[in-house]
Design a protein around this motif. Structure first.
Motif, PDB file in Angstrom:
ATOM      1  N   LYS A  26      15.876  49.946  12.874  1.00  0.00           N
ATOM      2  CA  LYS A  26      17.534  50.644  12.426  1.00  0.00           C
ATOM      3  C   LYS A  26      18.202  49.843  11.486  1.00  0.00           C
ATOM      4  CE  LYS A  26      16.427  54.397  14.855  1.00  0.00           C
ATOM      5  NZ  LYS A  26      15.526  55.788  14.334  1.00  0.00           N
ATOM      6  N   HIS A  69      27.869  62.914  12.294  1.00  0.00           N
ATOM      7  CA  HIS A  69      26.179  62.728  11.904  1.00  0.00           C
ATOM      8  C   HIS A  69      25.887  61.829  13.084  1.00  0.00           C
ATOM      9  CE1 HIS A  69      22.956  62.638  10.305  1.00  0.00           C
ATOM     10  NE2 HIS A  69      22.872  61.526   9.774  1.00  0.00           N
ATOM     11  N   LYS A  71      27.365  60.032  15.119  1.00  0.00           N
ATOM     12  CA  LYS A  71      27.285  60.169  16.619  1.00  0.00           C
ATOM     13  C   LYS A  71      25.634  61.099  17.144  1.00  0.00           C
ATOM     14  CE  LYS A  71      32.050  60.007  17.239  1.00  0.00           C
ATOM     15  NZ  LYS A  71      33.100  60.212  17.776  1.00  0.00           N
ATOM     16  N   VAL A  72      25.401  61.992  16.223  1.00  0.00           N
ATOM     17  CA  VAL A  72      23.708  63.006  16.255  1.00  0.00           C
ATOM     18  C   VAL A  72      22.886  61.308  16.935  1.00  0.00           C
ATOM     19  CG1 VAL A  72      22.478  64.316  15.805  1.00  0.00           C
ATOM     20  CG2 VAL A  72      25.183  65.096  16.201  1.00  0.00           C
ATOM     21  N   LEU A  73      22.637  61.341  15.594  1.00  0.00           N
ATOM     22  CA  LEU A  73      21.879  59.915  15.367  1.00  0.00           C
ATOM     23  C   LEU A  73      21.553  59.084  16.461  1.00  0.00           C
ATOM     24  CD1 LEU A  73      21.564  59.673  11.175  1.00  0.00           C
ATOM     25  CD2 LEU A  73      19.765  60.929  12.219  1.00  0.00           C
ATOM     26  N   GLN A  75      22.758  59.247  18.986  1.00  0.00           N
ATOM     27  CA  GLN A  75      22.652  59.739  20.442  1.00  0.00           C
ATOM     28  C   GLN A  75      20.601  60.064  20.661  1.00  0.00           C
ATOM     29  OE1 GLN A  75      24.331  64.006  21.598  1.00  0.00           O
ATOM     30  NE2 GLN A  75      23.668  64.032  23.660  1.00  0.00           N
ATOM     31  N   GLU A  76      20.185  60.836  19.476  1.00  0.00           N
ATOM     32  CA  GLU A  76      18.680  61.135  18.791  1.00  0.00           C
ATOM     33  C   GLU A  76      18.041  59.909  19.706  1.00  0.00           C
ATOM     34  OE1 GLU A  76      18.200  62.783  15.411  1.00  0.00           O
ATOM     35  OE2 GLU A  76      19.037  64.989  16.136  1.00  0.00           O
ATOM     36  N   THR A  77      18.565  58.483  19.361  1.00  0.00           N
ATOM     37  CA  THR A  77      17.609  57.121  19.156  1.00  0.00           C
ATOM     38  C   THR A  77      19.004  56.872  20.745  1.00  0.00           C
ATOM     39  OG1 THR A  77      18.358  56.664  16.984  1.00  0.00           O
ATOM     40  CG2 THR A  77      18.189  54.993  17.378  1.00  0.00           C
ATOM     41  N   GLY A  79      19.999  58.185  23.122  1.00  0.00           N
ATOM     42  CA  GLY A  79      19.977  58.815  24.234  1.00  0.00           C
ATOM     43  C   GLY A  79      21.434  59.442  24.760  1.00  0.00           C
TER      44      GLY A  79
END
Length: 104
Positions: A26, A69, A71-73, A75-77, A79
């Motif tokens: 990342k 956006h 924060k969503v990324l 969370q996806e990375t 959990g």
């Protein structure tokens, strides 16, 4: 200058090697971000929490990063939704560059 600390609890602990690999995957996304002077990825000793320490020129520039956006990324990375905390950084000692930085 502004320092931002992001942190989140991982659903499962990870090793230093796993964290290093994930962080490196990342890291390039933070190169060239306007106003971002430095980012340090961090991992707790037990591998159950991770995050970042960011040094920004200004809060306005920092706030452009921590969108829904982002924060969503995160969370996806990782959990988990990260917390984001802002701190004023009027003086920074940089031993690598042999400088003392001030926001004036």
């Amino acid at each position: 200058m502004i320092t931002v600390i992001t942190s989140f609890r991982l659903s499962e602990p990870i090793t230093r090697e796993e964290a290093r690999s994930l962080f490196l995957s990342k890291a390039s996304t933070y190169r060239g971000v306007p106003g971002l002077l430095r980012k340090c990825y961090v991992l707790s000793e037990d591998g159950s929490a991770a995050g970042g320490v960011y040094l920004w020129r200004s809060r306005a520039e920092a706030e452009k990063m921590y969108t829904e956006h982002w924060k969503v990324l995160a969370q996806e990375t990782f959990g988990a939704v990260p917390s984001v905390t802002y701190f004023e950084s009027p003086v920074v000692v940089d031993n690598v560059m042999d400088q003392i930085l001030s926001d004036e």
